[in-house]
Design a protein around this motif. Sequence first.
Motif, mmCIF file in Angstrom:
data_model
loop_
_atom_site.group_PDB
_atom_site.id
_atom_site.type_symbol
_atom_site.label_atom_id
_atom_site.label_comp_id
_atom_site.label_asym_id
_atom_site.label_seq_id
_atom_site.Cartn_x
_atom_site.Cartn_y
_atom_site.Cartn_z
ATOM 1 N N LEU A 254 0.832 -1.202 0.000
ATOM 2 C CA LEU A 254 0.000 0.000 0.000
ATOM 3 C C LEU A 254 0.870 1.256 0.000
ATOM 4 O O LEU A 254 0.609 2.219 -0.740
ATOM 5 C CB LEU A 254 -0.927 -0.001 1.211
ATOM 6 N N VAL A 264 -5.739 3.453 -4.745
ATOM 7 C CA VAL A 264 -6.213 2.274 -4.013
ATOM 8 C C VAL A 264 -7.509 2.653 -3.310
ATOM 9 O O VAL A 264 -7.531 3.614 -2.529
ATOM 10 C CB VAL A 264 -5.159 1.801 -2.969
ATOM 11 N N PRO A 265 -8.643 1.997 -3.631
ATOM 12 C CA PRO A 265 -8.753 0.792 -4.450
ATOM 13 C C PRO A 265 -9.138 1.044 -5.902
ATOM 14 O O PRO A 265 -9.511 0.094 -6.598
ATOM 15 C CB PRO A 265 -9.866 0.031 -3.742
ATOM 16 N N ALA A 269 -6.746 -3.069 -5.689
ATOM 17 C CA ALA A 269 -7.329 -3.416 -4.389
ATOM 18 C C ALA A 269 -6.354 -4.315 -3.620
ATOM 19 O O ALA A 269 -5.677 -5.152 -4.220
ATOM 20 C CB ALA A 269 -8.666 -4.139 -4.582
ATOM 21 N N PRO A 284 -4.936 4.768 3.212
ATOM 22 C CA PRO A 284 -6.280 4.309 3.573
ATOM 23 C C PRO A 284 -6.227 3.042 4.419
ATOM 24 O O PRO A 284 -5.281 2.271 4.317
ATOM 25 C CB PRO A 284 -6.929 4.044 2.202
ATOM 26 N N LEU A 286 -6.728 -0.620 5.919
ATOM 27 C CA LEU A 286 -6.660 -1.898 5.220
ATOM 28 C C LEU A 286 -7.918 -2.744 5.393
ATOM 29 O O LEU A 286 -8.403 -2.950 6.513
ATOM 30 C CB LEU A 286 -5.476 -2.715 5.743
ATOM 31 N N GLU A 328 -10.989 0.372 3.553
ATOM 32 C CA GLU A 328 -10.881 1.275 2.398
ATOM 33 C C GLU A 328 -10.052 0.748 1.229
ATOM 34 O O GLU A 328 -10.115 1.292 0.134
ATOM 35 C CB GLU A 328 -10.262 2.609 2.861
ATOM 36 N N THR A 329 -9.265 -0.295 1.431
ATOM 37 C CA THR A 329 -8.342 -0.712 0.356
ATOM 38 C C THR A 329 -8.936 -1.753 -0.575
ATOM 39 O O THR A 329 -8.301 -2.115 -1.565
ATOM 40 C CB THR A 329 -7.031 -1.266 0.940
#
Length: 330
Positions: A254, A264-265, A269, A284, A286, A328-329
């Motif tokens: 990331l 991302v994403p 992703a 962001p 995980l 968020e990822t």
Amino acid sequence: MPGTTVKRVTAADVARSLGLSRATVGFVLNDTPGQTIPESTRERVLAEAKRLGYRANSAAQALASGRSRIVLLVLPDWPLDYSMRTNLDEASLALDEAGYSLVTMTPHPGGHARPLWETLRPDVVVGMAPFTPEQLAEIRSSGVQQIIPPVAAGESGAAGELGFAEGPRLQVDHLLDRGCRRLAFAASADPRIAELVGQRRELARRTLLERNGSAFAAEAAVDESDAAAQLRAWVDDGIDGIVAYNDDIAAIMLGAAVRAGIRVPGQLAIVGHDDTPLARLIVPALTTVRVDNVGLGRYLAELALSAATGSAPPIAGPETDAHLVVRETA
């Protein structure tokens, strides 16, 4: 003075101080059942023992009872990460509540230290991973009666299938369900956990094969030194989803994506594993797999206690399940 040996306070010292028989004091200090000791006498003995600094001789008690009330947990030579520490802390607390001590050891290849199952005479020896046939033979020859697991690596029943082993399946399913089509597996480069990494990779690979009829588009062991180059190569090759061995590896990938300006994403992703504090704090945040390490630690303790006391073994419950935590990822 340096080198001065402090004399240990014994039950005889307590008896002499109170003018009581050694037998009476011994009955109180050892909490011997079936004895009719007046409560006032019991209180006097306990108070005087505390004043004098008396401490029970645990070695003598273990010899007399045949129990050390020690559980020895043999750890593989793995990094002591967040998940492992949480697991051990909770197992230690649960055993302490039952009057047992948890002691850990990590055998090292070529090590010369005498194994603790020989020096401590534990009531139970538990392996975080299955023992080798040689280890199992050594433990049995030391006189330990209760060993978990009771069979060596590679034998039937060497390792149970608990729900948390399905974490890699959740990672792959989530990425495919959100529309990712070319997945890569980001592994750890630490040779100590190569076997564990391989197990998670194989579970993820099988899921991908069942769902898509294909393997990973790419696989690599990564660290901070080569993550940026590896990530750029993957994105250029059309990789749109990464299954990371754990949250640390996910965070490395990331970070490389953020520095490279890869969304991302949006473009890529990423799903981690273990739900460490890092997964919640990084930006962001995980998406990851959560395993209840607190519940798992208690389950491990209950398993050891059942072997030590002869009670029924615990039934694995929800604490051994894995759950996807969507952030968020991905």
